[in-house]
Scaffold this active site. Structure first.
Site, PDB file in Angstrom:
ATOM      1  N   GLU A   1       4.797  -5.021   7.302  1.00  0.00           N
ATOM      2  CA  GLU A   1       4.041  -3.935   7.950  1.00  0.00           C
ATOM      3  C   GLU A   1       4.509  -3.586   9.357  1.00  0.00           C
ATOM      4  O   GLU A   1       4.517  -2.420   9.740  1.00  0.00           O
ATOM      5  CB  GLU A   1       2.536  -4.293   7.998  1.00  0.00           C
ATOM      6  CG  GLU A   1       1.826  -4.175   6.667  1.00  0.00           C
ATOM      7  CD  GLU A   1       1.843  -5.452   5.863  1.00  0.00           C
ATOM      8  OE1 GLU A   1       2.684  -6.351   6.141  1.00  0.00           O
ATOM      9  OE2 GLU A   1       1.020  -5.580   4.950  1.00  0.00           O
TER      10      GLU A   1
ATOM     11  N   GLU B   1      -0.587  -9.537  -0.223  1.00  0.00           N
ATOM     12  CA  GLU B   1      -2.000  -9.797   0.101  1.00  0.00           C
ATOM     13  C   GLU B   1      -2.839  -9.914  -1.165  1.00  0.00           C
ATOM     14  O   GLU B   1      -3.715 -10.778  -1.261  1.00  0.00           O
ATOM     15  CB  GLU B   1      -2.530  -8.670   1.009  1.00  0.00           C
ATOM     16  CG  GLU B   1      -1.928  -8.746   2.404  1.00  0.00           C
ATOM     17  CD  GLU B   1      -2.153  -7.489   3.246  1.00  0.00           C
ATOM     18  OE1 GLU B   1      -1.944  -6.377   2.735  1.00  0.00           O
ATOM     19  OE2 GLU B   1      -2.542  -7.636   4.416  1.00  0.00           O
TER      20      GLU B   1
ATOM     21  N   ALA C   1       0.871  -1.182   0.000  1.00  0.00           N
ATOM     22  CA  ALA C   1       0.000   0.000   0.000  1.00  0.00           C
ATOM     23  C   ALA C   1       0.905   1.228   0.000  1.00  0.00           C
ATOM     24  O   ALA C   1       2.067   1.162   0.429  1.00  0.00           O
ATOM     25  CB  ALA C   1      -0.889  -0.020   1.233  1.00  0.00           C
TER      26      ALA C   1
ATOM     27  N   GLY D   1       0.562  -5.082   0.940  1.00  0.00           N
ATOM     28  CA  GLY D   1      -0.650  -5.193   0.122  1.00  0.00           C
ATOM     29  C   GLY D   1      -0.431  -5.957  -1.177  1.00  0.00           C
ATOM     30  O   GLY D   1      -1.378  -6.528  -1.723  1.00  0.00           O
TER      31      GLY D   1
HETATM   32  N1  CO8 Z   1       4.547   3.143  -0.944  1.00  0.00           N
HETATM   33  C1  CO8 Z   1       4.934   4.310  -1.517  1.00  0.00           C
HETATM   34  N2  CO8 Z   1       6.042   4.413  -2.272  1.00  0.00           N
HETATM   35  C2  CO8 Z   1       6.796   3.323  -2.430  1.00  0.00           C
HETATM   36  C3  CO8 Z   1       6.458   2.086  -1.853  1.00  0.00           C
HETATM   37  C4  CO8 Z   1       5.255   2.017  -1.085  1.00  0.00           C
HETATM   38  N3  CO8 Z   1       4.834   0.877  -0.534  1.00  0.00           N
HETATM   39  N4  CO8 Z   1       7.400   1.180  -2.174  1.00  0.00           N
HETATM   40  C5  CO8 Z   1       8.295   1.831  -2.942  1.00  0.00           C
HETATM   41  N5  CO8 Z   1       7.937   3.110  -3.092  1.00  0.00           N
HETATM   42  C6  CO8 Z   1       8.655   4.165  -3.845  1.00  0.00           C
HETATM   43  C7  CO8 Z   1       9.897   4.632  -3.117  1.00  0.00           C
HETATM   44  O1  CO8 Z   1       9.579   5.613  -2.145  1.00  0.00           O
HETATM   45  C8  CO8 Z   1      10.709   5.178  -4.264  1.00  0.00           C
HETATM   46  O2  CO8 Z   1      10.227   6.473  -4.587  1.00  0.00           O
HETATM   47  P1  CO8 Z   1      11.298   7.669  -4.957  1.00  0.00           P
HETATM   48  O3  CO8 Z   1      11.961   7.203  -6.229  1.00  0.00           O
HETATM   49  O4  CO8 Z   1      10.428   8.856  -5.140  1.00  0.00           O
HETATM   50  O5  CO8 Z   1      12.248   7.740  -3.821  1.00  0.00           O
HETATM   51  C9  CO8 Z   1      10.363   4.265  -5.424  1.00  0.00           C
HETATM   52  O6  CO8 Z   1       9.137   3.620  -5.063  1.00  0.00           O
HETATM   53  C10 CO8 Z   1      11.406   3.191  -5.693  1.00  0.00           C
HETATM   54  O7  CO8 Z   1      11.621   2.499  -4.470  1.00  0.00           O
HETATM   55  P2  CO8 Z   1      13.086   2.280  -3.824  1.00  0.00           P
HETATM   56  O8  CO8 Z   1      14.004   3.365  -4.267  1.00  0.00           O
HETATM   57  O9  CO8 Z   1      12.893   2.088  -2.352  1.00  0.00           O
HETATM   58  O10 CO8 Z   1      13.487   0.920  -4.537  1.00  0.00           O
HETATM   59  P3  CO8 Z   1      14.514  -0.182  -3.999  1.00  0.00           P
HETATM   60  O11 CO8 Z   1      14.733  -1.124  -5.125  1.00  0.00           O
HETATM   61  O12 CO8 Z   1      15.707   0.469  -3.370  1.00  0.00           O
HETATM   62  O13 CO8 Z   1      13.734  -0.941  -2.800  1.00  0.00           O
HETATM   63  C11 CO8 Z   1      11.820  -2.036  -1.830  1.00  0.00           C
HETATM   64  C12 CO8 Z   1      12.604  -1.717  -3.127  1.00  0.00           C
HETATM   65  C13 CO8 Z   1      12.644  -2.959  -0.941  1.00  0.00           C
HETATM   66  C14 CO8 Z   1      10.547  -2.754  -2.274  1.00  0.00           C
HETATM   67  C15 CO8 Z   1      11.497  -0.720  -1.086  1.00  0.00           C
HETATM   68  O14 CO8 Z   1      10.937   0.200  -2.000  1.00  0.00           O
HETATM   69  C16 CO8 Z   1      10.532  -0.893   0.049  1.00  0.00           C
HETATM   70  O15 CO8 Z   1      10.895  -1.376   1.100  1.00  0.00           O
HETATM   71  N6  CO8 Z   1       9.241  -0.495  -0.161  1.00  0.00           N
HETATM   72  C17 CO8 Z   1       8.236  -0.528   0.866  1.00  0.00           C
HETATM   73  C18 CO8 Z   1       7.766  -1.952   1.102  1.00  0.00           C
HETATM   74  C19 CO8 Z   1       6.738  -1.991   2.210  1.00  0.00           C
HETATM   75  O16 CO8 Z   1       7.016  -1.710   3.356  1.00  0.00           O
HETATM   76  N7  CO8 Z   1       5.509  -2.387   1.845  1.00  0.00           N
HETATM   77  C20 CO8 Z   1       4.431  -2.527   2.773  1.00  0.00           C
HETATM   78  C21 CO8 Z   1       3.601  -1.269   2.798  1.00  0.00           C
HETATM   79  S1  CO8 Z   1       2.354  -1.344   4.038  1.00  0.00           S
HETATM   80  C22 CO8 Z   1       1.125  -2.247   3.366  1.00  0.00           C
HETATM   81  O17 CO8 Z   1       1.208  -2.689   2.258  1.00  0.00           O
HETATM   82  C23 CO8 Z   1      -0.059  -2.488   4.235  1.00  0.00           C
HETATM   83  C24 CO8 Z   1      -1.274  -2.957   3.445  1.00  0.00           C
HETATM   84  C25 CO8 Z   1      -2.526  -2.802   4.236  1.00  0.00           C
HETATM   85  C26 CO8 Z   1      -2.792  -1.381   4.581  1.00  0.00           C
HETATM   86  C27 CO8 Z   1      -4.043  -1.231   5.364  1.00  0.00           C
HETATM   87  C28 CO8 Z   1      -4.048   0.128   6.012  1.00  0.00           C
HETATM   88  C29 CO8 Z   1      -5.110   0.250   7.009  1.00  0.00           C
END
Ligand code: CO8
Length: 259
Positions: free
Chosen positions: A133, A113, A65, A110
């Site tokens: 998460e 999921e 998400a 997400g």
């Molecule tokens: N949300 C927003 N932006 C994201 C997300 C995300 N989940 N994942 C990546 N991005 C963005 C980064 O911020 C980055 O943006 P920018 O270029 O502007 O800096 C761009 O995508 C590229 O990402 P990275 O530079 O980080 O790429 P890497 O190859 O270095 O890393 C990863 C890849 C490991 C996947 C890393 O991006 C990461 O850890 N992402 C987040 C993963 C995460 O924590 N996901 C879980 C999110 S929470 C969730 O899904 C809960 C669902 C249910 C919600 C219910 C709410 C009530």
């Protein structure tokens, strides 16, 4: 059927729906989720589509998400966001058509999921899965605690969710999270091959089998058996059953009309 954040391609009787926000690794925000909801309705209504493949553009399937949208949410807004994702993923799970997730890269939070709400998961060898998460101070919110535990068992689900570990495709296969792992460049062709095989069978029988499994898994065995018997009986009211059995006896290929 036009979308801002999704691509929809159709070939033969198969649809390929791709998440198309590669700059943010296909992160799911409210707009994307609402568009996904509309796309699922469009695909379910389209009688020419028998099987749906869901995948992502770029290096991610879905990296979760959208954290930038979630950060400032209140408790009420957070719950509403969770409800939105959960209800759409449930809709995918309950679609009449089989759904294959072709997981091309990161399937986190997400994204993992969403893949679990699909009937079958095929992973490219570079795919990675996880529920990270708790590292963000939240629980999984789109039914990850429920589906992961049902797919891999409570002990492994707790380990993955509590540690926020990200696992490779091969380990995901070993624990039963994915059906098979294929070479990255063959992911879509492998998913298409499976989809074509499914599409060549009697679609009413495929649909009833999905209903029997989905409903039965939440019941005791006797109730599940009753559901199966009713649906098995109903198949004999279809032209497909007569065609399928006649074709076998006449040693020819069945031509199903899905009637
Ligand atoms: N949300 C927003 N932006 C994201 C997300 C995300 N989940 N994942 C990546 N991005 C963005 C980064 O911020 C980055 O943006 P920018 O270029 O502007 O800096 C761009 O995508 C590229 O990402 P990275 O530079 O980080 O790429 P890497 O190859 O270095 O890393 C990863 C890849 C490991 C996947 C890393 O991006 C990461 O850890 N992402 C987040 C993963 C995460 O924590 N996901 C879980 C999110 S929470 C969730 O899904 C809960 C669902 C249910 C919600 C219910 C709410 C009530």
């Amino acid at each position: 059927m036009s979308y801002d954040n999704l691509l929809l391609k159709k070939q033969d009787n198969i649809a390929i729906l791709s998440f198309n926000r590669p700059k943010v690794l296909n992160a799911l925000n409210t707009d994307v989720l609402k568009e996904l909801d509309r796309a699922i309705d469009d695909i379910e209504k389209d009688e020419e589509i028998y099987v749906l493949i869901i995948t992502g553009e770029g290096k991610a399937f879905i990296a979760g998400a959208d954290i930038s949208e979630m950060r400032d949410k209140t408790a009420v807004e957070g719950r509403k966001f969770g409800e939105l994702g959960s209800s759409i993923f449930r809709k995918i799970e309950l679609m009449e058509k089989p759904v294959i997730a072709a997981v091309n890269g990161f399937a986190l939070g997400g994204g993992c999921e969403l893949s679990m709400s699909c009937d079958i998961r095929i992973a490219g060898e570079k795919a990675k899965f996880g529920q990270p998460e708790v590292g963000l101070g939240i629980t999984p919110g789109f039914a990850g605690t429920q589906r992961l535990a049902r797919l891999v068992g409570t002990a492994k689900a707790k380990e993955l969710i509590f540690t926020a570990d990200i696992i490779k495709a091969q380990e995901a296969k070993e624990i039963g999270l994915v059906n098979k792992v294929v070479a990255q460049e063959e992911l879509i062709s492998e998913a298409l091959e499976m989809a074509k095989k499914i599409a060549s069978n009697g679609q009413i029988a495929v649909k009833y089998s999905k209903v029997a499994i989905n409903r039965g898994i939440n019941c005791d065995l006797d109730t599940g058996n009753e559901i199966e018997k009713d649906l098995f009986g109903l198949c004999f009211a279809t032209e497909d059953q007569k065609e399928g059995m006649s074709a076998f006896l006449e040693k020819r290929k069945a031509e199903f009309k899905n009637k």
